[in-house]
Design an enzyme around this catalytic site. Structure first.
Site, PDB file in Angstrom:
ATOM      1  CB  CYS A  32       3.570  -5.488  12.865  1.00  8.43           C
ATOM      2  SG  CYS A  32       4.726  -5.830  11.510  1.00  8.43           S
ATOM      3  CB  CYS A  82      10.198  -8.791  -1.264  1.00  5.16           C
ATOM      4  SG  CYS A  82      11.319  -9.416   0.050  1.00  5.16           S
ATOM      5  CB  CYS A 134       0.873  -7.501   5.475  1.00  3.71           C
ATOM      6  SG  CYS A 134       1.917  -8.237   5.415  1.00  3.71           S
TER       7      CYS A 134
HETATM    8  S1  SF4 Z   1      10.367  -5.265   4.969  1.00  6.14           S
HETATM    9 FE1  SF4 Z   1      10.282  -8.271   4.657  1.00  6.14          FE
HETATM   10  S2  SF4 Z   1       8.978  -8.631   2.572  1.00  6.14           S
HETATM   11 FE2  SF4 Z   1       9.881  -6.079   2.510  1.00  6.14          FE
HETATM   12  S3  SF4 Z   1      11.133  -6.663   0.938  1.00  6.14           S
HETATM   13 FE3  SF4 Z   1      11.806  -6.683   3.267  1.00  6.14          FE
HETATM   14  S4  SF4 Z   1      12.530  -8.745   3.964  1.00  6.14           S
HETATM   15 FE4  SF4 Z   1      11.478  -7.984   1.588  1.00  6.14          FE
END
Ligand code: SF4
Length: 420
Positions: free
Chosen positions: A135, A146, A393
């Site tokens: 990843c 987010c 995640c």
């Molecule tokens: S890393 Fe990905 S999930 Fe986290 S705030 Fe940024 S775009 Fe959104």
């Protein structure tokens, strides 16, 4: 350590331009990591080689650099002995600095890395029975906020360069001992069959077979560097990983999705996480700019999607927020309405301190999954990995950034004031 000026953030969902060309190191040498063959040839020409010699040397160096993982010019055995000191005096082949390496009880590995101007970011390796997935991060921090994502509480410091992105893959190959052994037949035409054939690679029981651009940051807000890095990863004489084994995950930067399909051509994953405007506006705020309909139409238009090459919708399961039967049925309706070849990854929410949500109950997640499966849509529940080392995640956040947003804003204001 060179200083990097913090970038102005014009708004929580706007992309940031990152002017950054090759930066010579303090000793004047140039790091070749992340440069394509043509750029390496240009540099050799600017340093005095004639066109033919620059082309030949760039081809050789490129092969050793990306295909063999060699960082020492002395080890490039098909380059004349007298030429090697000339190269070493002018160039280096670097790697991101490893600040810390952690190993989870479930085998997941996380590396805290540092750029040469002192910014920290992370990469994670997730071994499974049949694959090993890296990843990869595309930015230090993220602009998108987010609400379920720990990384999203970090200020965006800057985009990673192509070298810092491809450097993550190379570091992982270093750590796993996965470079082709010297003296072996070239693997220039490496393909899926060969990836699964240990003949060319040795690893500590695992193989790096897949890459997901799902680490820190929104990869499409760093499009050029991500594209350039992935081209080096996909090149048969570079890292030679098939594009079918690379997935780019976007939160929904609609205007760049078609370019991603055309210019990079990798698999697409979309952080959907909600099926109504109200909920997605809240948990994935870029939805206020590019709404669900626009996003799903861009998915329907994504090049080369088929039943064998489906788009993945990531869907984090948040208790009483997006996990009802009605929302599962609405997801089915949307997928059918846009005639999407799609699968859905259901992700149990990984809580972090101060997170505004809880994870849905296991029985609720199972039910949500069943409704989708009953409609013929694959919807596996992802097993959380690396929770004990904060590698799961949405949990990526470097220790140096474990500051409140107010604190970061204050530091930023101070920095701007100091710069006059
Ligand atoms: S890393 Fe990905 S999930 Fe986290 S705030 Fe940024 S775009 Fe959104």
């Amino acid at each position: 350590m060179a200083d990097t000026q913090l970038m102005q953030i014009p708004g929580h969902i706007d992309p940031l331009p990152v002017p950054r060309d090759i930066t010579p190191r303090e000793d004047g040498r140039i790091d070749l990591l992340g440069l394509p063959r043509t750029r390496i040839a240009e540099l050799f020409g600017e340093a005095g080689l004639d066109t033919k010699a620059a082309k030949l040397r760039s081809r050789q160096v490129y092969h050793w650099l990306y295909h063999r993982g060699i960082t020492d010019f002395e080890a490039m055995t098909d380059i004349a002995k007298t030429m090697r000191p000339w190269l070493a005096a002018r160039y280096v082949i670097g790697r991101p600095e490893i600040v810390e390496a952690q190993h989870s009880v479930d085998g997941t590995r996380k590396w805290l890395l540092r750029t040469d101007d002192g910014h920290d970011f992370e990469m994670v390796f997730i071994p499974d029975a049949d694959r090993g997935t890296l990843c990869v991060s595309s930015q230090v921090g993220c602009t998108l906020n987010c609400r379920f994502c720990h990384t999203g509480t970090m200020r965006l410091v800057r985009n990673l360069t192509a070298g810092e992105i491809v450097g993550q893959v190379m570091l992982a190959r270093d750590a796993l001992g996965e470079w082709p052994r010297s003296g072996q037949a070239d693997l220039a035409a490496l393909n899926d069959d060969l990836v699964d054939d240990e003949g060319g690679y040795s690893a500590d029981g695992r193989l790096l077979t897949n890459i997901v651009m799902m680490g820190m940051g929104e990869p499409l807000y760093n499009f050029d560097n991500v594209r350039d890095a992935l081209k080096l990863v996909m090149d048969g004489d570079g890292l030679a990983l098939s594009k079918r084994r690379i997935t780019l995950s976007t939160s929904g930067v609609v205007p760049l999705m078609a370019r991603c399909g055309d210019e990079i051509g990798v698999n697409l994953a979309v952080s959907l996480h909600a099926v109504t405007k109200e909920v997605r506006d809240e948990i994935v705020p870029i939805n206020r700019k590019f709404g669900i309909e626009e996003l799903l139409q861009a998915c329907a238009d994504y090049p080369r999607v088929s039943n064998a090459r489906r788009i993945t919708f990531e869907y984090v399961m948040l208790k009483d927020k997006n996990d009802s039967d009605d929302e599962a049925r609405e997801l089915i309706r949307l997928i059918r309405h846009y005639k999407l070849y799609a699968k859905v990854n259901l992700i149990p929410f990984n809580p972090w301190p101060g997170a505004p949500y809880e994870c849905s109950e296991p029985s609720r997640i199972r039910r949500f999954s069943e409704i989708l499966f009953d409609a013929g849509i694959s919807a596996p529940v992802r097993t959380p990995r690396g929770r004990d080392i904060d590698a799961a995640c949405g949990q990526l956040k470097t220790a140096s950034e474990r500051k409140s947003r107010a604190e970061l804003d204050r530091l930023y204001a101070e920095k701007q004031a100091a710069l006059g």
